[in-house]
Write a protein that holds these residues in place. Structure first.
Motif, PDB file in Angstrom:
ATOM      1  N   GLU A   1       0.597   2.665  -3.651  1.00 49.42           N
ATOM      2  CA  GLU A   1      -0.484   3.657  -3.614  1.00 49.42           C
ATOM      3  C   GLU A   1      -0.009   5.023  -3.136  1.00 49.42           C
ATOM      4  O   GLU A   1      -0.332   6.041  -3.734  1.00 49.42           O
ATOM      5  CB  GLU A   1      -1.622   3.155  -2.716  1.00 49.42           C
ATOM      6  CG  GLU A   1      -2.240   1.846  -3.165  1.00 49.42           C
ATOM      7  CD  GLU A   1      -2.922   1.950  -4.515  1.00 49.42           C
ATOM      8  OE1 GLU A   1      -3.486   3.009  -4.822  1.00 49.42           O
ATOM      9  OE2 GLU A   1      -2.883   0.956  -5.250  1.00 49.42           O
ATOM     10  N   LYS A   2       0.718   5.055  -2.069  1.00 47.83           N
ATOM     11  CA  LYS A   2       1.180   6.334  -1.512  1.00 47.83           C
ATOM     12  C   LYS A   2       2.435   6.841  -2.206  1.00 47.83           C
ATOM     13  O   LYS A   2       2.794   8.001  -2.054  1.00 47.83           O
ATOM     14  CB  LYS A   2       1.453   6.196  -0.007  1.00 47.83           C
ATOM     15  CG  LYS A   2       0.246   5.803   0.796  1.00 47.83           C
ATOM     16  CD  LYS A   2      -0.784   6.893   0.806  1.00 47.83           C
ATOM     17  CE  LYS A   2      -1.951   6.492   1.707  1.00 47.83           C
ATOM     18  NZ  LYS A   2      -2.994   7.480   1.732  1.00 47.83           N
ATOM     19  N   LYS A   3       3.134   5.973  -2.940  1.00 46.86           N
ATOM     20  CA  LYS A   3       4.324   6.315  -3.712  1.00 46.86           C
ATOM     21  C   LYS A   3       5.361   7.019  -2.839  1.00 46.86           C
ATOM     22  O   LYS A   3       5.787   8.138  -3.118  1.00 46.86           O
ATOM     23  CB  LYS A   3       3.955   7.151  -4.924  1.00 46.86           C
ATOM     24  CG  LYS A   3       2.943   6.457  -5.804  1.00 46.86           C
ATOM     25  CD  LYS A   3       3.070   6.878  -7.236  1.00 46.86           C
ATOM     26  CE  LYS A   3       2.079   6.180  -8.088  1.00 46.86           C
ATOM     27  NZ  LYS A   3       2.166   4.736  -8.107  1.00 46.86           N
ATOM     28  N   ILE A   4       5.784   6.320  -1.782  1.00 43.34           N
ATOM     29  CA  ILE A   4       6.744   6.916  -0.863  1.00 43.34           C
ATOM     30  C   ILE A   4       8.116   7.095  -1.512  1.00 43.34           C
ATOM     31  O   ILE A   4       8.929   7.877  -1.030  1.00 43.34           O
ATOM     32  CB  ILE A   4       6.871   6.092   0.433  1.00 43.34           C
ATOM     33  CG1 ILE A   4       7.336   4.681   0.136  1.00 43.34           C
ATOM     34  CG2 ILE A   4       5.567   6.087   1.192  1.00 43.34           C
ATOM     35  CD1 ILE A   4       7.654   3.859   1.376  1.00 43.34           C
TER      36      ILE A   4
ATOM     37  N   HIS B   1       0.826  -1.213   0.000  1.00 41.37           N
ATOM     38  CA  HIS B   1       0.000   0.000   0.000  1.00 41.37           C
ATOM     39  C   HIS B   1       0.861   1.265   0.000  1.00 41.37           C
ATOM     40  O   HIS B   1       0.625   2.183  -0.789  1.00 41.37           O
ATOM     41  CB  HIS B   1      -0.933  -0.011   1.207  1.00 41.37           C
ATOM     42  CG  HIS B   1      -1.771   1.219   1.320  1.00 41.37           C
ATOM     43  ND1 HIS B   1      -2.830   1.460   0.483  1.00 41.37           N
ATOM     44  CD2 HIS B   1      -1.701   2.287   2.150  1.00 41.37           C
ATOM     45  CE1 HIS B   1      -3.380   2.626   0.797  1.00 41.37           C
ATOM     46  NE2 HIS B   1      -2.712   3.138   1.813  1.00 41.37           N
ATOM     47  N   PHE B   2       1.846   1.301   0.868  1.00 43.91           N
ATOM     48  CA  PHE B   2       2.653   2.516   0.962  1.00 43.91           C
ATOM     49  C   PHE B   2       3.589   2.697  -0.219  1.00 43.91           C
ATOM     50  O   PHE B   2       3.863   3.816  -0.638  1.00 43.91           O
ATOM     51  CB  PHE B   2       3.435   2.541   2.279  1.00 43.91           C
ATOM     52  CG  PHE B   2       2.588   2.903   3.448  1.00 43.91           C
ATOM     53  CD1 PHE B   2       2.061   4.177   3.562  1.00 43.91           C
ATOM     54  CD2 PHE B   2       2.271   1.974   4.413  1.00 43.91           C
ATOM     55  CE1 PHE B   2       1.255   4.525   4.624  1.00 43.91           C
ATOM     56  CE2 PHE B   2       1.467   2.304   5.480  1.00 43.91           C
ATOM     57  CZ  PHE B   2       0.954   3.588   5.587  1.00 43.91           C
TER      58      PHE B   2
END
Length: 79
Positions: A26-29, A22-23
């Protein structure tokens, strides 16, 4: 007794994997953007139309028998 530790460990590993996915995705850390080919609905619909319009060059049609899970080749009936 050991089953609860195994089940708990497997569940925890799935939870950790989901969190990382997810990180990162989706969050494109680590930066980056979602490609327009994925985000643009019109592009996706046109691509799907193109794939559906291609002629199928596979072998003869096959019907699956759901009872025995075997594939049988469908032959044309003599006329």
């Amino acid at each position: 007794m050991a089953a609860k530790y195994i089940i708990g460990s497997v569940a925890a590993s799935f939870l950790i994997a989901y969190g990382f996915d997810h990180f990162i995705a989706e969050k494109k850390i680590f930066g980056g953007t979602t490609p327009s080919t994925v985000a643009n609905k019109e592009w996706w619909e046109e691509t799907d139309k193109k794939f559906q319009a291609w002629p199928r060059t596979a072998g003869p049609p096959v019907v699956m028998n759901p009872i025995s899970r075997q594939n049988f080749i469908v032959k044309a009936k003599p006329e």
